[in-house]
Every structure is written in C-alpha cells, then in structure tokens.
Design an enzyme around this catalytic site. Structure first.
Site, PDB file in Angstrom:
ATOM      1  N   TYR A   1       4.470  -4.839   9.825  1.00  0.00           N
ATOM      2  CA  TYR A   1       4.273  -3.397   9.626  1.00  0.00           C
ATOM      3  C   TYR A   1       5.378  -2.613  10.313  1.00  0.00           C
ATOM      4  CZ  TYR A   1      -0.301  -4.413   7.586  1.00  0.00           C
ATOM      5  OH  TYR A   1      -1.310  -4.867   6.773  1.00  0.00           O
TER       6      TYR A   1
ATOM      7  N   HIS B   1       0.847  -1.205   0.000  1.00  0.00           N
ATOM      8  CA  HIS B   1       0.000   0.000   0.000  1.00  0.00           C
ATOM      9  C   HIS B   1       0.883   1.256   0.000  1.00  0.00           C
ATOM     10  CE1 HIS B   1      -3.967  -2.007   0.778  1.00  0.00           C
ATOM     11  NE2 HIS B   1      -3.127  -2.982   1.080  1.00  0.00           N
TER      12      HIS B   1
END
Ligand code: HEM
Length: 304
Positions: A293, A28
C-alpha cells in the site's frame, strides 16, 4: 523502514495486468471517502484496551471502493467492493479496518499472490479467462474456495447493503495482557442485499456513489461492527480459510456515516495500523499489505 522488494514487484505486476493510471490507487482505484462517527458500546472492554473500543465515540473516515485497479471499469465489472474505515484517535493517531464483501482471499502468501498475477494475464468484462483460473486452482488448491466465492458472487445492491470482512485475524489484548484471536466484520443496518443480474445490466458508471449519496441526504448510513472470536484450532495465518460459522460473535459498536469527507481521497488505509490493545496476526498477506500500500501511495501521490 525499508520496504520489502516483493512489494514493488507485486505492484508492478498489478500495473502490467490492469494498466497504469496516474494518481489512482493500484487496487480499488475508484472510490470516495465519507465521514462518520463510531460509537463503541463497551462490550469489547473485557477483551481489549484499544481506546476506540471502550464505551464512547470517535470520528471516522470511510472509503467505499470498487476493487478493480482500472478506474475505467464500470461499477458492475467489480463485484468485490471495499469498505476501508479509519478511526481518528487523539494526537493524530489512527487505527484502520480494511474490508471487502468476501470472507476469504485467494492467496496465502505474497509470493503466491504475485505469481497468480503472472497466470491471470487479462480480464474480459471483469472476469479472468476460465483456462487461467483452472491453471490457478491446479497449482494452488487453497485458492479454490475464494475463486468459488468470486465465481458465484453478486455485488451488493448498494455500498450500504454489503457485509464487509477484514479477512485476516488480529489479536485483542486485554488489561491482564491476555491475547485472543479475532476477525472483524461490518454488518449493514440496511440489511444485506445483493444485486440481481438483470438489474445489473443497465447500471451506469458511478451508480453506487449516487445511490450512497442519495441515502445520505435522507439520513446516516449505519453498520454494526462485529468481532468473531477464534478458537484454538482456527488458523490465524491463513486468509484463504474461513473460521467455522458457529464461532462466538459480539457486536462491539456502531458506525454512522453522515456525509462526504472533503480532501480525503489521498488517505492511506494501511490494514496493519492498529493501537495498543490490538496486534496483527502472523498472516503474511496482512503484513505484506503495509509495504504494497505504501508503494502504491508513493506512486499515486507523486503523479505516477
Ligand atoms: C497480497 C495481497 C494484496 C495486495 C498486494 C494488495 C494491494 C493493494 C493496493 C496496492 C492497494 C492500493 C493502496 C493505496 O494506494 O492506498 C489496495 C487497496 C485495497 N485493498 Fe488490497 N491488496 C492485497 C490484499 C487485500 C485483501 C486480503 C483485502 C481484503 C480485506 C484487500 C482490500 C483492499 C481494499 C478495501 C483497498 C482499498 C483501500 C482504500 O480505500 O484506500 N486487499 N490493495
């Protein structure tokens, strides 16, 4: 706390397949952060003591994104779009809901996800090779449902017209410490609208950003937050499976996105960040994402 070594391996593997783009998220990559207000309508109070789900308002950050790890892909090469929401709670606390416009994911475990990236080695115009997909489905039959959805998927016509699912199960905990499995979805007030393929061909890069910002000039862009309640037989550890459509659904609040957030692009939207009244399920993909992440965050904020 030590990160799982597999998190580094998974992020390395993403870089191997898609390339390395210093300063960008490893998935993303291209997106923008907006600000808004979330108003809870009070209907969740019987099910959770989470402060942001009691009747009232909290500030929120929202990042809309195109799923590709490669920021040079055009908008339309990523039919999967992301909507990451961070509820800003008192004393710097945060709770996140990180969703995409698909109700399921293609891998049940971090090991399978990482291995999938060794099977799918390349993408052409945003699509993996059919042969690679066939190999994937043969090896991991549970990934077929998500691959079928992706194959038929049309991108939302606008970030404002996608229905976004957090995919994993979470638990709501009430004042008597009862625990109930739930899933989240954001329902667009503008209605769900997808892009026709003919329209898609001529879209310029950053079309979605311009469209959203145009809408925001005219007024807030809003989403309802729904929770779906799982029943005993519904899996809470398997992101490759949807719960039955007839499950009880409750609208617990409304998010109004009002404008661009300044200096917020580096925000980390860890999907496991929850508050009292909410617990992460046993889903191994959900719990793995925290470390993956964090690896990506460390790299992108250190100029890597
Ligand atoms: C093993 C599974 C997964 C891995 C390894 C993975 C990996 C990543 C990484 C490395 C990032 C960039 C994080 C950052 O730098 O802040 C990211 C972002 C993101 N992922 Fe995943 N992901 C996984 C599963 C999922 C699933 C199941 C969803 C669906 C809800 C999802 C939705 C997103 C979204 C929306 C973002 C963008 C968040 C933002 O705007 O900051 N991912 N993912």
């Amino acid at each position: 706390m030590e990160k799982q070594p597999l998190a580094e391996t998974a992020v390395n593997q993403i870089e191997k397949v898609f390339g390395k783009y210093p300063g960008y998220r490893r998935a993303h990559a291209r997106g923008d952060v907006y600000e808004g207000i979330f108003s809870a309508n009070g209907s969740a109070s019987d099910f959770t003591i989470a402060p942001h789900f009691q009747h009232g308002e909290v500030k929120a950050l929202v990042r809309f994104s195109h799923s590709s790890p490669d920021p040079t892909w055009t908008d339309i090469m990523s039919p999967v779009k992301g909507m990451a929401v961070q509820f800003r709670l008192p004393e710097g606390a945060v709770a996140n809901i990180v969703g995409v416009n698909s109700p399921i994911f293609m891998a049940k475990t971090p090991e399978v996800f990482t291995e999938m990236l060794t099977i799918i080695k390349s993408f052409k115009n945003g699509k993996p090779r059919v042969l690679d997909l066939a190999q994937l489905v043969a090896k991991y039959p549970e990934s077929r449902a998500a691959i079928d959805i992706l194959g038929k998927m049309h991108a939302p016509a606008s970030f404002a017209t996608g229905r976004y699912h957090a995919i994993h199960a979470f638990y709501f905990i009430d004042a008597q410490e009862n625990k109930r499995p739930i899933k989240y979805e954001w329902e667009p007030e503008a209605g769900v609208e997808t892009l026709s393929l003919t329209g898609a061909v001529s879209l310029s890069i950053e079309y979605y950003k311009a469209d959203l910002e145009d809408r925001l000039v005219r007024g807030p862009v809003a989403f309802q937050l729904n929770v779906v309640f799982g029943e005993e037989e519904d899996p809470t550890d398997d992101p490759t499976q949807e719960w039955p459509a007839e499950r009880k659904k409750l609208t617990i609040g409304r998010l109004m996105i009002t404008g661009k957030a300044e200096n917020a692009e580096s925000t980390i939207f860890d999907p496991t960040a929850v508050t009292e009244g909410i617990e992460c399920s046993e889903d191994r993909i959900l719990n793995f994402r925290k470390d993956a992440y964090s690896v990506s965050y460390d790299r992108r904020t250190n100029g890597m």
